[in-house]
Design a protein around this motif. Structure first.
Motif, PDB file in Angstrom:
ATOM      1  N   ASN A  34       0.822  -1.220   0.000  1.00 49.53           N
ATOM      2  CA  ASN A  34       0.000   0.000   0.000  1.00 49.53           C
ATOM      3  C   ASN A  34       0.858   1.274   0.000  1.00 49.53           C
ATOM      4  O   ASN A  34       0.327   2.383   0.093  1.00 49.53           O
ATOM      5  N   GLY A  35       2.167   1.111  -0.112  1.00 49.73           N
ATOM      6  CA  GLY A  35       3.040   2.275  -0.298  1.00 49.73           C
ATOM      7  C   GLY A  35       3.186   3.164   0.923  1.00 49.73           C
ATOM      8  O   GLY A  35       3.656   4.300   0.815  1.00 49.73           O
ATOM      9  N   GLY A  36       2.807   2.662   2.111  1.00 49.50           N
ATOM     10  CA  GLY A  36       2.769   3.528   3.281  1.00 49.50           C
ATOM     11  C   GLY A  36       4.019   3.560   4.136  1.00 49.50           C
ATOM     12  O   GLY A  36       4.084   4.324   5.097  1.00 49.50           O
ATOM     13  N   THR A  37       5.007   2.709   3.834  1.00 44.87           N
ATOM     14  CA  THR A  37       6.193   2.636   4.694  1.00 44.87           C
ATOM     15  C   THR A  37       7.266   3.605   4.215  1.00 44.87           C
ATOM     16  O   THR A  37       7.595   3.637   3.031  1.00 44.87           O
ATOM     17  N   LEU A  38       7.807   4.393   5.128  1.00 44.20           N
ATOM     18  CA  LEU A  38       8.797   5.404   4.767  1.00 44.20           C
ATOM     19  C   LEU A  38      10.194   4.796   4.726  1.00 44.20           C
ATOM     20  O   LEU A  38      10.459   3.769   5.350  1.00 44.20           O
ATOM     21  N   PRO A  39      11.115   5.434   3.957  1.00 49.23           N
ATOM     22  CA  PRO A  39      12.456   4.872   3.754  1.00 49.23           C
ATOM     23  C   PRO A  39      13.153   4.425   5.031  1.00 49.23           C
ATOM     24  O   PRO A  39      13.751   3.346   5.077  1.00 49.23           O
ATOM     25  N   VAL A  40      13.064   5.235   6.094  1.00 50.44           N
ATOM     26  CA  VAL A  40      13.803   4.881   7.311  1.00 50.44           C
ATOM     27  C   VAL A  40      13.323   3.535   7.846  1.00 50.44           C
ATOM     28  O   VAL A  40      14.125   2.677   8.210  1.00 50.44           O
ATOM     29  N   GLU A  41      12.005   3.293   7.825  1.00 49.44           N
ATOM     30  CA  GLU A  41      11.478   1.996   8.296  1.00 49.44           C
ATOM     31  C   GLU A  41      11.802   0.871   7.320  1.00 49.44           C
ATOM     32  O   GLU A  41      12.123  -0.251   7.741  1.00 49.44           O
ATOM     33  N   VAL A  42      11.753   1.155   6.017  1.00 54.69           N
ATOM     34  CA  VAL A  42      12.104   0.123   5.032  1.00 54.69           C
ATOM     35  C   VAL A  42      13.529  -0.357   5.280  1.00 54.69           C
ATOM     36  O   VAL A  42      13.809  -1.563   5.297  1.00 54.69           O
ATOM     37  N   GLY A  43      14.432   0.604   5.543  1.00 54.83           N
ATOM     38  CA  GLY A  43      15.817   0.242   5.816  1.00 54.83           C
ATOM     39  C   GLY A  43      15.946  -0.588   7.084  1.00 54.83           C
ATOM     40  O   GLY A  43      16.592  -1.631   7.097  1.00 54.83           O
ATOM     41  N   GLU A  44      15.295  -0.146   8.153  1.00 55.92           N
ATOM     42  CA  GLU A  44      15.398  -0.861   9.441  1.00 55.92           C
ATOM     43  C   GLU A  44      14.841  -2.280   9.326  1.00 55.92           C
ATOM     44  O   GLU A  44      15.468  -3.246   9.783  1.00 55.92           O
ATOM     45  N   ILE A  45      13.664  -2.416   8.695  1.00 58.66           N
ATOM     46  CA  ILE A  45      13.023  -3.734   8.629  1.00 58.66           C
ATOM     47  C   ILE A  45      13.804  -4.664   7.696  1.00 58.66           C
ATOM     48  O   ILE A  45      13.990  -5.846   7.990  1.00 58.66           O
ATOM     49  N   THR A  46      14.330  -4.122   6.573  1.00 58.15           N
ATOM     50  CA  THR A  46      15.148  -4.963   5.690  1.00 58.15           C
ATOM     51  C   THR A  46      16.369  -5.487   6.448  1.00 58.15           C
ATOM     52  O   THR A  46      16.711  -6.676   6.368  1.00 58.15           O
ATOM     53  N   ALA A  47      17.008  -4.618   7.228  1.00 57.82           N
ATOM     54  CA  ALA A  47      18.168  -5.049   8.028  1.00 57.82           C
ATOM     55  C   ALA A  47      17.745  -6.129   9.022  1.00 57.82           C
ATOM     56  O   ALA A  47      18.460  -7.126   9.215  1.00 57.82           O
ATOM     57  N   ALA A  48      16.571  -5.963   9.630  1.00 60.34           N
ATOM     58  CA  ALA A  48      16.096  -6.947  10.610  1.00 60.34           C
ATOM     59  C   ALA A  48      15.849  -8.303   9.936  1.00 60.34           C
ATOM     60  O   ALA A  48      16.139  -9.365  10.511  1.00 60.34           O
TER      61      ALA A  48
END
Lengths: 536, 536
Positions: B178-192
């Motif tokens: 749904n396009g709602g996640t901002l870059p900072v969270e995308v980065g954190e969750i991808t790292a996780a």
């Protein structure tokens, strides 16, 4: 946890005016400033007093705003005092509460563009900003090319900021002037600036969209500690535009991690006017609104895929990251070759037409729509024509009148004063209740100005519809859009007409033909028929 | 330091087709696939075989590509084996080298949308992907709503990925549906995710532009370790669109920190075709190209501010983050109310007109342009009309012929087969070398199709210009754009006509009038006069 305050600095009226094809009148600048103030930005940069007549006139007529009105200019030239620099004087004379001066921080630009020693540039910065502070104004320093400057010579770039800060400057604005710095570097360099002793709550960020990252780069600077964001409505601005406040505002108010960390001057209530403000600006600029714009675009909450559409009907939160109404926008379930029957039934329901699931008429209607779209029709953007098409397919469309023929003549010749003048005349023949009616109109309006053939045709068509005349009396044509589209192999013209009536209803109708007058006539017919449907 | 390889996965033909108002024909899908392959993407997602006729037909006729052709589908339904799921079978039958299946990873969607136990969903994922691998295809798993799912229930979301990975899936694609996640969270969750044991070189990222951050979010995932990026040309896609590969490709090739860290399948040489490919797609879709688009937009390297323009003339690198030619784009110095004389002289030089600095004619011409723009003219987008206007001001415009008058008639009536047919006729009277010439043409083309009044007018005007006839014989009208604009207080129509000749020259001319036929006629006159200028 208490929220930190972020400050919004709008430069639509200054940097936004650098957009190719954009030039505001003074009156338009005033309207935009009022809209920005209602929205709740903290600073409104009105322009560069003295740089051009419109900007000077704006400051003379600027509306009283709660936001701090700001004049833009540049640091004093070398070889004269700040007091004796007439360019700077013109900026001060606008009498705004805040003044923002752009200055160089990239050693390369100081030496090549200005052609002065690095120390002299430091002194120009310090003296210019001290002058503003001495005059009791709030001072901002726009650090031009800061990120490139920092990469080339970090010590000098920081020295420039320190020179401004020590002169009493309230905000040091880090500008990525050519838009080439990516968010990751903007974040790193902003953090480095703070580490070098420039406090984050004195730092602003000014980005451009040349890598489609202006919004993200602004957020990266905030993550690093900057507390002022500069941008424009609808992302107006030179080249690819500035950071888009129309996107940043809802993101900061509604989206994590920002919503719980920061507060801004825009209220939830004002946020609901965001889509309207965005469209108002496009109207002022006569720009076609960007359908795909985040939050405020006509497609921002348009669900086309059949799967999504049916899920949305169950629970909107499945495919929407926010509720469209929080930003004054609306959900759309458009028609298309991909549309499942669930889309279609939803769209019909919006038009007040109910069809049972699995009714063969649905498949028939879908096929008709697909065939029409092949010819260049686009029902996504003309709900009224969609409704009429659907009613015809479903046998629910009354025939109010029949057009037998029309004829339009456009003439351009010299008048008796030897001026070239043009005039159009339209004759329309309709049959109403078995009675044949001939109507003729010309394109001249009350001011004696020729409004063209479509205008003449519209007037003739609406001139005498017998018993229906009263029902269409209050309707008027408010917008007229034309596109060349591919009708099969040959180019065709697509005309979309927006109409309005006294009850404030607004509806869009559609016509397609290689002949622009025919296409317009088809859209006019739909517009009148839709109005008659509603009047019933 | 050796560069790591990033893989580009294009979904223009599948997710891009979800754009409101977009529907590709099979032939168009083939043209786009060929362009993508020449550009050098690694994967081309062609559509969902079985979901609609166009997609199925495309895979039957798909061009041979170096890129891996990929079919899209969904994981098997519950209650049947992967082998016996006919939806999945239709996808496999497309016979592509790779297959990408979307599946749920958000517990909420599994329980509400699918209405099945969480374990059953895990099994559906594992069985479906194992089936693809068993058939010897490269398998991709599209983790729908992954970021929302991870925030709601991280353990389950990761379990879903692990189920796919252990089934032999080559790529796990983290989708922000749904396009709602901002870059900072995308980065954190991808790292996780990587920390949880899913290797980064098996991870792809699929973002949407609902917060105007799709490009930045894709880069944030790459920063965190993901190695495949999914996106579309020109950022096509549902709602606000997908991550824009037209932006990501030059950023990855040209911009730091990415250029020195990663390599992609697109060569510097292919990059020079990027602007052309972007425009080709807009032509296929009959969309007006976005002027402000990063890298490839017509305004991306347009320098409007007088200060910038003069600096650019000294050294382009001062205000350009890359050389426009590396992406096949070009620098523009447009006209406007803000234009300094340096802009104007540059623009004149482009038209082969040299005027000495400070020549009073420059100021006069600027005033004329400003007055015209007030009426709705826009010379930014019509260089040929700008040149003619300038030559008239400067007394450098020869008068080839004079138009005395014209008359256009548009008729629509029933023919003898009782069908509504329309026909336009135009009479033009010109004076050439003191000789009066009457010409008449009708709008019927060779196929007996009515091309409309402007077509008839164009033909009549170009029918007999006496001695000049040969010089315009090879010119043809290739595009025709119409906009309603604000001419002072009244709405006016702006027509822009693009013409081409046998030598491949293409030029744009402009006309403004409340009467669309008059506006078109004005643009046609400029087009012919410009051609005659060049022919001299």
């Amino acid at each position: 946890m208490t929220k930190e305050r972020l400050y919004l600095y709008d430069t639509t009226l200054r940097d936004g005016q650098q957009t190719q094809g954009v030039s505001f009148s003074t009156a338009e600048k005033c309207r935009i400033a009022e809209a920005l103030d209602r929205l709740g930005v903290d600073y409104i940069e009105g322009g560069w007093p003295g740089a051009n007549p419109t900007d000077s006139a704006f400051f003379d007529n600027a509306p009283k705003t709660r936001a701090t009105m700001t004049a833009f200019g540049m640091t004093k030239r070398s070889g004269r005092s700040a007091e004796n620099d007439e360019v700077l004087a013109a900026v001060m004379n606008a009498g705004t509460g805040a003044v923002c001066l752009v200055g160089k921080t990239h050693d390369f630009h100081v030496e090549t563009a200005l052609g002065i020693p690095l120390d002299e540039n430091l002194e120009n910065i310090a003296r210019s900003l001290a002058h503003i502070v001495a005059q009791g104004r709030e001072a901002l320093f726009d650090a031009e090319h800061f990120f490139d400057g920092y990469k080339a010579n970090p010590d000098y770039a920081i020295e420039c900021l320190r020179a401004a800060l020590e002169a009493g400057t309230r905000w040091i604005v880090l500008c990525d002037t050519n838009g080439g710095t990516l968010p990751v570097e903007v974040g790193e360099i902003t953090a480095a600036v703070i580490a070098a002793g420039i406090p984050g709550d004195c730092l602003g960020i000014h980005t451009h969209n040349d890598t489609e990252s202006a919004v993200a780069a602004s957020l990266a600077a905030v993550d690093a500690g900057a507390r002022q964001i500069q941008g424009t409505l609808n992302g107006l601005g030179e080249r690819c535009g500035n950071a888009n406040l129309t996107t940043l505002i809802p993101t900061l108010l509604l989206k994590e991690p920002y919503a719980s960390r920061y507060e801004i001057g825009v209220s939830r209530d004002a946020l609901r006017s965001l889509s309207a403000i965005s469209r108002q600006l496009d109207e002022i600029l006569n720009r076609v609104p960007m359908r795909q714009a985040a939050y405020v675009g006509a497609s921002a909450f348009a669900h086309k895929a059949g799967l999504h559409a049916s899920a949305i009907l169950k629970d909107p939160s499945t495919y929407e990251h926010i509720d469209p109404e929080t930003v004054g926008n609306a959900r759309v379930i458009p028609m298309s070759n991909q549309a499942g029957q669930s889309n279609l039934r939803r769209r019909l329901a919006e038009a007040g037409i109910t069809v049972a699931p699995g009714d063969p008429a649905l498949a028939r209607l879908l096929d008709t729509i697909k065939a029409r779209e092949e010819q260049g029709y686009s029902y996504d953007s003309a709900q009224a024509s969609f409704e009429i098409l659907a009613r015809k397919e479903l046998g629910q469309m009354p025939s109010f009148f029949e057009v037998k023929r029309y004829k339009v003549t456009i003439e351009r010749r010299k008048n008796k004063y030897d001026q070239m003048v043009s005039l159009s005349e339209a004759v329309v023949v309709v049959k109403v209740d078995g009675e044949k009616k001939l109507s003729v109109s010309e394109s001249m309006d009350a001011e004696g100005c020729d409004r063209g053939p479509v205008n003449a045709l519209a007037k003739a068509l609406a001139k005498d519809l017998g018993p229906y005349q009263d029902q269409i009396a209050d309707m008027r044509l408010v917008d007229f859009k034309v596109r060349i589209t591919q009708g099969g192999t040959e180019a065709a013209t697509r005309v979309i007409i927006d109409s309005e009536d006294a009850e404030g209803r607004r509806w869009s109708t559609l016509g397609v033909s290689p002949n622009i007058v025919d296409a317009s006539f088809e859209a006019l017919l739909d517009a009148i028929n839709w109005k008659l449907l509603r009047a019933e």
